[in-house]
Design a protein around this motif. Sequence first.
Motif, PDB file in Angstrom:
ATOM      1  N   GLU A  68      43.863  13.336  54.555  1.00 39.23           N
ATOM      2  CA  GLU A  68      42.864  12.688  53.705  1.00 39.23           C
ATOM      3  C   GLU A  68      42.661  13.460  52.408  1.00 39.23           C
ATOM      4  OE1 GLU A  68      39.304  12.199  55.907  1.00 39.23           O
ATOM      5  OE2 GLU A  68      40.227  10.877  57.389  1.00 39.23           O
ATOM      6  N   MET A  93      45.409  12.643  49.984  1.00 43.61           N
ATOM      7  CA  MET A  93      45.229  11.336  49.355  1.00 43.61           C
ATOM      8  C   MET A  93      44.152  11.402  48.270  1.00 43.61           C
ATOM      9  SD  MET A  93      47.542   9.568  50.636  1.00 43.61           S
ATOM     10  CE  MET A  93      47.153   7.999  49.952  1.00 43.61           C
ATOM     11  N   TYR A  98      45.708  13.110  45.272  1.00 46.18           N
ATOM     12  CA  TYR A  98      46.562  12.212  44.491  1.00 46.18           C
ATOM     13  C   TYR A  98      45.737  11.196  43.707  1.00 46.18           C
ATOM     14  CZ  TYR A  98      50.797  14.013  46.699  1.00 46.18           C
ATOM     15  OH  TYR A  98      51.820  14.814  47.106  1.00 46.18           O
TER      16      TYR A  98
END
Length: 170
Positions: free
Chosen positions: A2, A5, A8
């Motif tokens: 997580e 992500m 990113y």
Amino acid sequence: MEELMVFYLLSGIAIATALAMVSTRNAVHSALFLVLNLLTVAVFYLLLSAPFVTMVQIAVYAGAVMVLFLFVIMMLGAERVGGAAGLRWQAPLAGIFGAALIIGALLAFLRAPAGLAPAGSPPAPLGDPSAIGARLLTTHVLPFEITSILLLIAMVGVVVLARDSRSEGK
């Protein structure tokens, strides 16, 4: 996974706001995109478990410095920047330097080792206020004082510019 992500997503936001900041012609909009970029960097610090640095980033950079920038922009009347005819060489040069920066970053990314570093002793907390204060006032005292003098000179310059623009308007 997580956190990766979120990293990113934040990276995309940081890149998008940086590109919007340099590509917009309105100086106020550019400053607001810079605020968004600085807030994104603050969330990066939060992901690194550095809450003190996060709050300093928000309060000092996204808050105080940007208020100063917006004050100067509004005072000088530089809200809309027109294209200067005499500086047409800057766009191709900026493209060349930008491409060199991207190529250098890609090369550094491709040459980086694939795995994580082996676990050793845990690093010191990144946002420990006492450690930051000790480093600022011992190891980094000269750059700290030079920065404060530069900020003082910038404030005096703003006052001088404000006085000159008011006296010309009379």
